[in-house]
Design a protein around this motif. Sequence first.
Motif, short mmCIF file in Angstrom:
data_model
loop_
_atom_site.label_atom_id
_atom_site.label_comp_id
_atom_site.label_asym_id
_atom_site.label_seq_id
_atom_site.Cartn_x
_atom_site.Cartn_y
_atom_site.Cartn_z
N LEU A 162 0.82 -1.21 0.00
CA LEU A 162 0.00 0.00 0.00
C LEU A 162 0.85 1.26 0.00
O LEU A 162 0.43 2.30 -0.51
N ALA A 163 2.06 1.19 0.57
CA ALA A 163 2.95 2.34 0.51
C ALA A 163 3.37 2.62 -0.94
O ALA A 163 3.41 3.78 -1.37
N ILE A 164 3.67 1.56 -1.68
CA ILE A 164 4.01 1.74 -3.11
C ILE A 164 2.82 2.32 -3.86
O ILE A 164 2.95 3.26 -4.66
N PHE A 165 1.64 1.76 -3.58
CA PHE A 165 0.41 2.26 -4.21
C PHE A 165 0.20 3.73 -3.88
O PHE A 165 -0.10 4.56 -4.75
N GLY A 166 0.35 4.10 -2.59
CA GLY A 166 0.11 5.47 -2.17
C GLY A 166 1.09 6.44 -2.79
O GLY A 166 0.70 7.54 -3.24
N PHE A 167 2.37 6.08 -2.85
CA PHE A 167 3.36 6.99 -3.43
C PHE A 167 3.10 7.20 -4.92
O PHE A 167 3.20 8.33 -5.42
N MET A 168 2.75 6.14 -5.61
CA MET A 168 2.52 6.24 -7.04
C MET A 168 1.31 7.12 -7.33
O MET A 168 1.38 8.05 -8.15
N PHE A 169 0.19 6.87 -6.67
CA PHE A 169 -1.01 7.65 -6.95
C PHE A 169 -0.93 9.05 -6.36
O PHE A 169 -1.53 9.98 -6.90
N GLY A 170 -0.20 9.20 -5.25
CA GLY A 170 0.02 10.55 -4.75
C GLY A 170 0.81 11.38 -5.74
O GLY A 170 0.59 12.59 -5.90
N GLY A 171 1.73 10.72 -6.46
CA GLY A 171 2.53 11.42 -7.46
C GLY A 171 1.75 11.86 -8.68
O GLY A 171 2.25 12.65 -9.50
N PHE A 172 0.50 11.36 -8.84
CA PHE A 172 -0.32 11.77 -9.98
C PHE A 172 -1.14 13.02 -9.68
O PHE A 172 -1.93 13.46 -10.52
N ALA A 173 -0.99 13.61 -8.51
CA ALA A 173 -1.84 14.73 -8.10
C ALA A 173 -1.72 15.91 -9.05
O ALA A 173 -2.70 16.61 -9.33
N ASP A 174 -0.50 16.18 -9.56
CA ASP A 174 -0.33 17.32 -10.45
C ASP A 174 -1.09 17.14 -11.75
O ASP A 174 -1.61 18.11 -12.32
N GLN A 175 -1.20 15.89 -12.24
CA GLN A 175 -1.95 15.64 -13.47
C GLN A 175 -3.43 15.88 -13.25
O GLN A 175 -4.14 16.38 -14.14
N LEU A 178 2.28 8.82 5.22
CA LEU A 178 3.52 9.57 5.05
C LEU A 178 4.08 9.40 3.64
O LEU A 178 4.50 10.38 3.01
N VAL A 179 4.08 8.19 3.14
CA VAL A 179 4.64 7.93 1.80
C VAL A 179 3.77 8.58 0.72
O VAL A 179 4.29 9.21 -0.21
N ALA A 180 2.44 8.41 0.84
CA ALA A 180 1.54 9.03 -0.15
C ALA A 180 1.63 10.55 -0.08
O ALA A 180 1.61 11.23 -1.12
N GLY A 181 1.73 11.09 1.12
CA GLY A 181 1.88 12.54 1.26
C GLY A 181 3.17 13.04 0.65
O GLY A 181 3.20 14.11 0.03
#
Length: 522
Positions: free
Chosen positions: A295-308, A400-403
């Motif tokens: 879930l940390a990998i999932f959160g970081f990846m989808f958190g990184g799409f916020a700008d799009q 923390l990772v998603a943030g």
Amino acid sequence: MIRFVLRRDRIKLPAWLLGISVLLVQLTTAASGLMETEQQREDVRRFMEGAVGAVFGPGYGRDAISPDLYVAGVYGLVFFVLAALMSIQLVARHTRVDEQSGRAELLRAAVVGRYAQLTAALTVAAGANVLLALMLGGVMAAKGYNGADGLLFGASVAAVGLVFAGITALTVQVTEYSRAATGMAGAVLGAAWAVRAAGDMADDYGSPLSWFSPLAWSNQTRPYVDGRWWPLLLSVALAAAAAAAGYALSSRRDVGAGLVAARAGVPVAAAWLGSPLAAAFRLQRASLIWWTVALAIFGFMFGGFADQITDTDGISEDRIEMFGGSVETLADGYLGVITLFTASLAGIMVVLGVQAVRLEETKGRAEPLLATATSRWAWFGSYLVVLSAGLVGLLLVVGLVAGAGAAVSVGDSAYIWDVTAAHLAHAPGVLVLLGLAALLFGVLPRVIGATWVVLGLGVFVGIFGPLMEVPQGLRNVLPTEHTGQPPLDSVSWPAMVILLVIAAGLMAAGLAAFRRRDLETK
């Protein structure tokens, strides 16, 4: 043997098939509502571009987007995963689980061949996936979409199920533990998705890397674009090859054993394992670690799409409504949806944790412990404490990772704290789900699976509720709804306290009921 498998799965298998079909009905309805105007269609086309779209599949046909194409091209990933999980659990349950319980040895003492159990499990899995293909094709036809392409879509889903039935037939030969066998098959599923997503990020229509994933083969059938059946031959070939390897390896081991020998334990247990709480942690440790990492990998990846997501070019009113109702709140609304989805996935972990406790009981491992000075309160309560603490720790790490991913993407470090707090705000709602599972374990342990209905409704209503105008009465009974969607919404502290009280009450009721009922062993 086939009749025996069908008899034992007379409830679980129909529930899988009907549940997946009903989900398709709901998603086709949602997709139709997303494309009523040209602005909405333009928004969907934009959504299918870039990294976000590549997570779900290649962007075939997005220039002439339609509800049927959107369902097959974007929601199709959900059905691939569900078909794979159905097949993994079915094959493992009727092979490795039977060997663990000793049932397989009794069956083989009769006039039953070495390969009969595996053949029966694979036959039922194949039949279930064929039936699933027909049901999904029927749903698409009933919705007014092209019937031939609908059947192709159903076949592409079934092909994924067949592949992972074959892969599970192989993994159950490797280890003597069913959870390890299903975990290995699940890891292959995760790797297949990662390879396909990476390949589709390199090229909108699938790079050569994508073709190393069986999920990509189903995507390449292109239903509702220029439908083609031949990529499914690759899936059938891989399923047959994996099953054949499973048959070959099954003759090289003893009943109940795995090709990889179990590691010998130490003669004396560690000092820290001298309590029910420590033992519960030891048994749940691997699950907590792997769920947190995934879930940390999932959160970081989808958190990184916020700008799009914050790109407002061509965005529709529906997308704005889903993510907060204002263009200024798009990032917060998107992260709120992702946070809710992550918390729901954490809910899967806690329900599986309670089902693992049930397995300890039915396999007879709880009875010797409870024959000692260990009370039922201490034994079951220790699992609830470990799952509760593990849930909070998981949400903290993932938050923390998603943030961090969102902060890097948007360029605002405040999202590290905001997204972490948003994840923790969902803990009380998930704890209510844990309390419900605990109550069912104490009162009606055979129907713990009913908790999945509450969890599924929570995910669906949380994501699609604003678009589909779900009745408020239904939303009020779902624990995840009362937290809102932080960081878009402010956290309701009174609601969190009430949810915590309800969760504690449900767990206490489950503990009290468990004390009063007989142990059930198989």
